[in-house]
Every structure is written in structure tokens, then in C-alpha cells.
Design a protein around this motif. Sequence first.
Motif, mmCIF file in Angstrom:
data_model
loop_
_atom_site.group_PDB
_atom_site.id
_atom_site.type_symbol
_atom_site.label_atom_id
_atom_site.label_comp_id
_atom_site.label_asym_id
_atom_site.label_seq_id
_atom_site.Cartn_x
_atom_site.Cartn_y
_atom_site.Cartn_z
ATOM 1 N N GLY A 1 0.807 -1.210 0.000
ATOM 2 C CA GLY A 1 0.000 0.000 0.000
ATOM 3 C C GLY A 1 0.833 1.249 0.000
ATOM 4 O O GLY A 1 1.827 1.340 -0.726
ATOM 5 N N LEU A 2 0.457 2.189 0.855
ATOM 6 C CA LEU A 2 1.085 3.510 0.912
ATOM 7 C C LEU A 2 2.600 3.414 1.043
ATOM 8 O O LEU A 2 3.325 4.134 0.385
ATOM 9 C CB LEU A 2 0.493 4.295 2.093
ATOM 10 N N ARG A 3 3.091 2.551 1.900
ATOM 11 C CA ARG A 3 4.534 2.416 2.120
ATOM 12 C C ARG A 3 4.996 1.058 1.600
ATOM 13 O O ARG A 3 4.414 0.026 1.939
ATOM 14 C CB ARG A 3 4.846 2.555 3.607
ATOM 15 N N ALA A 4 6.056 1.046 0.799
ATOM 16 C CA ALA A 4 6.522 -0.176 0.129
ATOM 17 C C ALA A 4 7.087 -1.210 1.094
ATOM 18 O O ALA A 4 7.218 -2.377 0.744
ATOM 19 C CB ALA A 4 7.575 0.174 -0.924
ATOM 20 N N PHE A 5 7.414 -0.813 2.319
ATOM 21 C CA PHE A 5 8.016 -1.726 3.283
ATOM 22 C C PHE A 5 6.984 -2.319 4.239
ATOM 23 O O PHE A 5 7.326 -3.024 5.182
ATOM 24 C CB PHE A 5 9.136 -1.029 4.073
ATOM 25 N N PHE A 6 5.690 -2.037 4.003
ATOM 26 C CA PHE A 6 4.605 -2.577 4.816
ATOM 27 C C PHE A 6 3.587 -3.296 3.940
ATOM 28 O O PHE A 6 3.421 -2.975 2.763
ATOM 29 C CB PHE A 6 3.849 -1.463 5.553
ATOM 30 N N GLU A 7 2.866 -4.240 4.564
ATOM 31 C CA GLU A 7 1.694 -4.864 3.968
ATOM 32 C C GLU A 7 0.491 -4.447 4.801
ATOM 33 O O GLU A 7 0.596 -4.297 6.018
ATOM 34 C CB GLU A 7 1.802 -6.382 4.006
ATOM 35 N N TYR A 8 -0.642 -4.290 4.139
ATOM 36 C CA TYR A 8 -1.847 -3.780 4.773
ATOM 37 C C TYR A 8 -2.968 -4.809 4.684
ATOM 38 O O TYR A 8 -3.276 -5.297 3.598
ATOM 39 C CB TYR A 8 -2.302 -2.494 4.085
ATOM 40 N N GLY A 9 -3.577 -5.103 5.827
ATOM 41 C CA GLY A 9 -4.731 -5.999 5.887
ATOM 42 C C GLY A 9 -5.968 -5.203 6.264
ATOM 43 O O GLY A 9 -6.074 -4.710 7.398
ATOM 44 N N ASP A 10 -6.884 -5.043 5.342
ATOM 45 C CA ASP A 10 -8.090 -4.241 5.553
ATOM 46 C C ASP A 10 -9.004 -4.917 6.577
ATOM 47 O O ASP A 10 -9.252 -6.122 6.499
ATOM 48 C CB ASP A 10 -8.809 -4.062 4.223
ATOM 49 N N LEU A 11 -9.525 -4.153 7.529
ATOM 50 C CA LEU A 11 -10.428 -4.688 8.550
ATOM 51 C C LEU A 11 -11.900 -4.464 8.208
ATOM 52 O O LEU A 11 -12.776 -4.746 9.019
ATOM 53 C CB LEU A 11 -10.104 -4.073 9.917
ATOM 54 N N GLY A 12 -12.190 -3.957 7.017
ATOM 55 C CA GLY A 12 -13.573 -3.827 6.560
ATOM 56 C C GLY A 12 -14.310 -2.599 7.068
ATOM 57 O O GLY A 12 -15.501 -2.437 6.809
ATOM 58 N N ILE A 13 -13.616 -1.721 7.777
ATOM 59 C CA ILE A 13 -14.272 -0.555 8.369
ATOM 60 C C ILE A 13 -14.640 0.488 7.320
ATOM 61 O O ILE A 13 -15.696 1.118 7.401
ATOM 62 C CB ILE A 13 -13.372 0.074 9.462
ATOM 63 N N ALA A 14 -13.787 0.677 6.319
ATOM 64 C CA ALA A 14 -14.087 1.658 5.267
ATOM 65 C C ALA A 14 -15.398 1.307 4.562
ATOM 66 O O ALA A 14 -16.251 2.169 4.360
ATOM 67 C CB ALA A 14 -12.941 1.750 4.269
ATOM 68 N N GLY A 15 -15.544 0.050 4.211
ATOM 69 C CA GLY A 15 -16.780 -0.378 3.551
ATOM 70 C C GLY A 15 -17.995 -0.259 4.455
ATOM 71 O O GLY A 15 -19.068 0.154 4.018
ATOM 72 N N ALA A 16 -17.814 -0.575 5.718
ATOM 73 C CA ALA A 16 -18.929 -0.539 6.670
ATOM 74 C C ALA A 16 -19.365 0.875 7.011
ATOM 75 O O ALA A 16 -20.518 1.093 7.392
ATOM 76 C CB ALA A 16 -18.552 -1.285 7.945
ATOM 77 N N THR A 17 -18.449 1.857 6.874
ATOM 78 C CA THR A 17 -18.768 3.246 7.246
ATOM 79 C C THR A 17 -18.824 4.183 6.045
ATOM 80 O O THR A 17 -18.771 5.393 6.211
ATOM 81 C CB THR A 17 -17.738 3.788 8.259
ATOM 82 N N GLU A 18 -18.918 3.597 4.852
ATOM 83 C CA GLU A 18 -18.953 4.374 3.611
ATOM 84 C C GLU A 18 -17.779 5.341 3.523
ATOM 85 O O GLU A 18 -17.907 6.471 3.082
ATOM 86 C CB GLU A 18 -20.293 5.103 3.478
ATOM 87 N N GLY A 19 -16.600 4.877 3.997
ATOM 88 C CA GLY A 19 -15.373 5.633 3.870
ATOM 89 C C GLY A 19 -15.112 6.661 4.954
ATOM 90 O O GLY A 19 -14.088 7.336 4.930
ATOM 91 N N ARG A 20 -16.030 6.787 5.912
ATOM 92 C CA ARG A 20 -15.817 7.785 6.969
ATOM 93 C C ARG A 20 -14.647 7.414 7.876
ATOM 94 O O ARG A 20 -13.977 8.282 8.419
ATOM 95 C CB ARG A 20 -17.093 7.988 7.775
#
Length: 125
Positions: free
Chosen positions: A16-35
Amino acid sequence: MRTTVTHAEGRDFTRGLRAFFEYGDLGIAGATEGRFGAHVIRAIPGEHPEPKWHLHELDFQMVWVVRGWVRFEYEDIGEVTLTAGTSVYQPPRVRHREIAHSDDLELVEITSPAQFETKLVDGPG
């Protein structure tokens, strides 16, 4: 909105944003319509940060370290090392940079909104 549950088993991690990290989405963006957004972020062993001063254009950001350690420098408080169990609230637009982290670093980040802009900036002066 619905109650949203995610499990560690089967969680997909992506670059994602930083090449030295991996990101695991917790589903909050979808559940809150991006808030709000929430991710498990983990270090990619052998990859290290390039300490560049930057800021985030957002309303809220907090990090809680699950394992390992990470060293940041903030314009307002200086250098700090976060270890397992440590949390940090990072005010909007505060200039900061990551200096180093352990290969086993894993943390949870919560933001508002879920999507936000990151800007490279000059260091504090």
C-alpha cells in the motif's frame, strides 16, 4: 451500515502507501462508507523505511502496536519508540517520519476518513 466482522484467518495483505509494509483491511471503510478506515499493518522482513518527513491530510489517526517496535520522529514531541501495547494519537497534519522498525512489527491503524492524502514536506524548522 451493518455489523462487520473480519477474522485473522484468511485476511489478505497487500502492498500500500509504504513499500516496506503490507496492509490488511479490517472492513471498516466499507462498513462506514469511507468515513473511517482500519488496517492491520505489518512489516515486510528485510524492507526498511526511508525516513522522509510527511504529513497526512485527515481528521483523525491513531496507531496501536501489536508486536515489535517502530521509531518515529514527530515535529511536536521529537523521537519516540513505540513498542507492543503502545498507542499514539497523531494530530492532523503533524509532520513526522518513520526512522526504523523491527522485522516483526505489526500494528493497527485507525483513520478518518479512510482515504486521505499524504504530502512530503520539509522537516520541522
